[in-house]
Design an enzyme around this catalytic site. Structure first.
Site, PDB file in Angstrom:
ATOM      1  N   CYS A 103       0.840  -0.985  -0.071  1.00  0.00           N
ATOM      2  CA  CYS A 103      -0.153   0.078   0.003  1.00  0.00           C
ATOM      3  C   CYS A 103       0.921   1.347   0.093  1.00  0.00           C
ATOM      4  O   CYS A 103       0.852   2.218  -0.823  1.00  0.00           O
ATOM      5  CB  CYS A 103      -0.755   0.110   1.064  1.00  0.00           C
ATOM      6  N   TYR A 104       1.697   1.397   0.867  1.00  0.00           N
ATOM      7  CA  TYR A 104       2.783   2.419   0.950  1.00  0.00           C
ATOM      8  C   TYR A 104       3.602   2.609  -0.351  1.00  0.00           C
ATOM      9  O   TYR A 104       3.410   3.918  -1.001  1.00  0.00           O
ATOM     10  CB  TYR A 104       3.605   2.477   2.040  1.00  0.00           C
TER      11      TYR A 104
END
Length: 346
Positions: A150-151
């Site tokens: 996600c990051y």
């Protein structure tokens, strides 16, 4: 109709896969895998699926599943997919792994950061990093896709165009990122209890977060030289969302118009990356529940730096939505199929 199996269907990312695929016109879920809830009705685990899903949860028998499904999503902790996948399975079905097992090309780097012995290093080079906007052509041909973290998704999409065009110095990149608590998964942990999270914000994984080498690897590909960054994530008291604010030194003077033209060059034709209008900063509330990433920038001439910003839903574009996007590419479907939902507000 694509027959889909999900291993890890009762985690947050797995649950989001179910929600999205129920609205997919070309896919049918045939296997709800969950080691923790075998033989329990899926709708008893997630009450929102009452009268929508009648199936019971099954185990993580990937070899049996490979004979029943056209594609398998593994929404599982690090190490599990690598311990299960083999050549026989990949000869029968496609695999989209939502863990980090095949994202990093250097097995020594993976083992150093994740503190795990890699169980299937023979498939690392074959695995395609499934950031669709950058690796679309390779994803279409893949049988094994490493769904990005996600990051790294939000960070890379925010920074990539300026690094690719040589406008910023990659080794001056600092990423400040904030995520909702669902990013930590559904497992019971003291740090994620309501009283620990509510009315609080904290940095974690400072200088040690496991997404660091993944981001560095993708930015290195963009820059064409080794990139080393500072990455600091923060936990904020909300369910969903990621906000990235990244900083880097400019290699030359640029105007806002020049920078905007670069972003438009890369993203004008992208369905899920929205370059916001001048002066509008990305906010998590405007992407929640959707597969969109909102990006924008601001030049700071006083420091000769640029601020690159991105916001997205960590469970959709940061996990399940991107996985469905990858599936669509792998099966020759319209990329946005099953992902046409507008962000939810309020």
């Amino acid at each position: 109709m694509i027959k889909v199996g999900i291993i890890g269907a009762t985690g947050y990312a797995g649950g989001e896969l179910v929600r999205l695929l129920l609205g997919h016109r070309e896919a049918k879920i045939v296997w709800y895998g969950s080691r923790s809830y075998i033989d329990k009705k899926y709708a008893d685990v997630y009450q929102n699926m009452f009268r929508l899903v009648e199936d019971v949860c099954r185990d993580d028998n990937m070899e049996q599943l490979a004979g029943e499904a056209d594609v398998i999503f593994t929404a599982t902790p690090q190490g599990l997919c690598a311990s299960l996948v083999n050549e026989e399975i990949l000869s029968k079905t496609k695999v989209i792994d939502l863990s980090a097992d095949f994202r990093i090309k250097d097995v020594k780097v993976y083992e150093e950061w994740y503190k795990l012995e890699h169980k299937a290093p023979q498939f690392i080079n074959e695995a395609v990093y499934g950031l669709c906007e950058i690796n679309r052509k390779a994803v279409k041909k893949a049988r094994l896709v490493a769904n990005p973290g996600c990051y790294p998704t939000c960070s890379t999409l925010s920074i990539y165009p300026l690094l690719k065009e040589g406008i910023i110095d990659g080794n001056t990149v600092i990423i400040d990122a904030k995520s909702g608590t669902s990013g930590a998964g559904r497992g019971a942990k003291v740090d994620n209890l309501f009283c620990e999270v509510n009315e609080n914000i904290k940095a974690y994984g400072v200088a040690t977060h496991r997404h660091t080498p993944e981001i560095e690897e993708q930015l290195t590909y963009a820059a064409g030289y080794p990139v080393c960054i500072n990455f600091t994530p923060h936990l904020v008291p909300m369910n969903r969302g990621i906000l990235v604010t990244a900083y880097a030194s400019l290699k030359r003077k640029v105007t806002p118009e020049e920078v905007r033209a670069v972003y438009e060059k890369y993203y004008a034709d992208e369905t899920f990356v929205r370059v916001l209008e001048d002066g509008v900063c990305p906010q998590t509330r405007w992407v929640e529940g959707s597969n969109f990433v909102d990006v924008n920038f601001r030049i700071d001439p006083r420091t000769n730096r640029i601020i690159m910003m991105g916001a997205m839903d960590n469970l959709v574009k940061g996990a399940a939505g991107q996985a469905v996007q990858n599936m669509n590419l792998m099966f020759g479907l319209p990329e946005e199929e099953g992902l046409r939902m507008a962000p939810v507000f309020p």
